[in-house]
Write an enzyme that holds these catalytic residues in place. Sequence first.
Site, PDB file in Angstrom:
ATOM      1  N   LYS A  76      10.693  -9.407   6.052  1.00  0.00           N
ATOM      2  CA  LYS A  76      11.617 -10.458   5.608  1.00  0.00           C
ATOM      3  C   LYS A  76      10.822 -11.715   5.274  1.00  0.00           C
ATOM      4  O   LYS A  76       9.885 -12.063   6.010  1.00  0.00           O
ATOM      5  CB  LYS A  76      12.653 -10.734   6.708  1.00  0.00           C
ATOM      6  CG  LYS A  76      13.761 -11.709   6.295  1.00  0.00           C
ATOM      7  CD  LYS A  76      14.812 -11.869   7.397  1.00  0.00           C
ATOM      8  CE  LYS A  76      15.931 -12.820   6.979  1.00  0.00           C
ATOM      9  NZ  LYS A  76      16.978 -12.961   8.021  1.00  0.00           N
ATOM     10  N   SER A 151      21.907 -12.523   6.566  1.00  0.00           N
ATOM     11  CA  SER A 151      20.930 -13.025   5.619  1.00  0.00           C
ATOM     12  C   SER A 151      19.799 -12.042   5.319  1.00  0.00           C
ATOM     13  O   SER A 151      19.073 -12.256   4.347  1.00  0.00           O
ATOM     14  CB  SER A 151      20.327 -14.323   6.159  1.00  0.00           C
ATOM     15  OG  SER A 151      19.591 -14.069   7.348  1.00  0.00           O
ATOM     16  N   SER A 175      22.621 -11.582  11.283  1.00  0.00           N
ATOM     17  CA  SER A 175      21.876 -11.275  10.056  1.00  0.00           C
ATOM     18  C   SER A 175      21.052 -10.001  10.056  1.00  0.00           C
ATOM     19  O   SER A 175      20.528  -9.624   9.019  1.00  0.00           O
ATOM     20  CB  SER A 175      20.963 -12.442   9.687  1.00  0.00           C
ATOM     21  OG  SER A 175      21.726 -13.463   9.117  1.00  0.00           O
TER      22      SER A 175
HETATM   23  N1  GLN Z   1      25.851 -15.483   8.590  1.00  0.00           N
HETATM   24  C1  GLN Z   1      25.483 -16.377   9.641  1.00  0.00           C
HETATM   25  C2  GLN Z   1      25.129 -17.719   9.053  1.00  0.00           C
HETATM   26  O1  GLN Z   1      25.341 -17.897   7.921  1.00  0.00           O
HETATM   27  C3  GLN Z   1      24.357 -15.803  10.434  1.00  0.00           C
HETATM   28  C4  GLN Z   1      23.054 -15.918   9.754  1.00  0.00           C
HETATM   29  C5  GLN Z   1      21.919 -15.340  10.549  1.00  0.00           C
HETATM   30  O2  GLN Z   1      22.114 -14.577  11.485  1.00  0.00           O
HETATM   31  N2  GLN Z   1      20.714 -15.757  10.194  1.00  0.00           N
HETATM   32  O3  GLN Z   1      24.655 -18.589   9.696  1.00  0.00           O
END
Ligand code: GLN
Length: 484
Positions: A76, A151, A175
């Site tokens: 990532k 994400s 995410s």
């Molecule tokens: N979707 C969540 C956010 O927008 C979690 C994102 C994540 O776990 N990095 O913050």
Amino acid sequence: MIESSLSQMGAALRAKKISSVELTQLYLDRIAQLNPELNAYITTRPEASLAQARAADARIAAGTAEALTGIPFGQKDIFCAKDWLTTCGSKMLHNFVSPYDAHVISQFNNAGAVNLGKTNMDEFAMGSSNETSHYGIVKNPWDKARVPGGSSGGTASAIAARLCAAATGTDTGGSIRQPAALCGISGLKPTYGVVSRYGMIAFASSLDQAGPMGRNAEDLALMLNTMAGFDERDSTSLQREKEDYARDLNKPLNGLRIGIPKEFFAEGLGSDVAKAVEAAIAEYKKLGAVIVDISLPNTRLSIPVYYVLAPAEASSNLSRFDGVRYGYRAPAYTDLADMYEKSRAQGFGAEVQRRIMIGTYVLSHGYYDAYYLQAQKIRRLIAQDFVEAYKHCDVIMGPTSPSTAFKLGEKGDDPVQMYLSDIYTIAVNLAGLPGMSIPCGFGDNNMPVGLQIIGNYFDEARMLNVAHQYQLATDWHSRAPQGL
Ligand code: GLN
């Protein structure tokens, strides 16, 4: 070969049935063919990957190979990797070539793994659809009109499309698990503190945790063996004895107590998702598990609590991006303050700016007690619900996400709708618990459904066992998108 598990790949490499250079080239060719449309990778450096593959082949020839030596992984783009462009999905870091390796990256390097490239992600890991990346949307290989989740959307898309053997993700509020669910793969967020955050670009430090994403639980166990471990450069890294996360994979599930929280099956859950998850629970009963009804009454507050705490931490973490030391600097400005303002206004996207403003607001004088402090207190109550629940069960199960993958653009204009996609995952981060998602069927649109398995603190080996036994009995995890 690309349908083989990591242990099969490792065995084939060590038996010299295939070389790491050949395996790496196979993936690089698939990336060249499929990535222009899927956009799962932001950066590839075929020469650098092949150099690592050659080194791995030498190590295999010398007989010093480890489990992951020679296997090609995606990373990532939130992990700093020496000599690699490391963008975190943001224009702010469009020119940042990292001078050092994150702990996770050096663990893979030390194991002799090959880095195939940096996978796409929501900007600074803020999002649930991978639509906030400065480097473009990522498509879901099961239906290219749909999101891969976020994400870690690039990672999930790359794994589902077989553009890597497996890859890393990070999970602040879901995410790893939500994109795993939406792309029909497996992913695990470890207990907070198990994997070092050193060199992992910070979003909300008290919630961020890196973890493995792959095609099955057995692969995740092997990856976690490499990723986990104490690192003195991260003050929240836990000093614990090294464990083998694969040690319990083959244990039978007789008598396993599965807690089903009634709050996870209430209003808002898609009926197709509910059906697939209920079928998975029925399968677990066949495997000898017993079902315990539990309640997590405070989890309904997890979204509002998260959207106070995560932006608060983000507003502080992201203050380092000021146009001075690295990253984007506005081309024209009048003085220092103007340079800061213009660099941040131009370098950050809309969602990141929204979070910085919310975070600054809830931390400001006069609002701190009302929002930030209150949210911290509720966070403790949410964690306490789990402590109570684990008196009656060994693992908790439910859906990972309320729906299957939605259409690209469908929720882009409505942040609250987007935030609700993490309704079942966020409480786990707030409590610091480990959680995973595995494929358990398909919904109305023939899109994958994820089953969430939440474990008690440090119970990753048991969760992997629970997932692996299901994967021995079913084949959802080995389905692949067709016609790419
Ligand atoms: N979707 C969540 C956010 O927008 C979690 C994102 C994540 O776990 N990095 O913050």
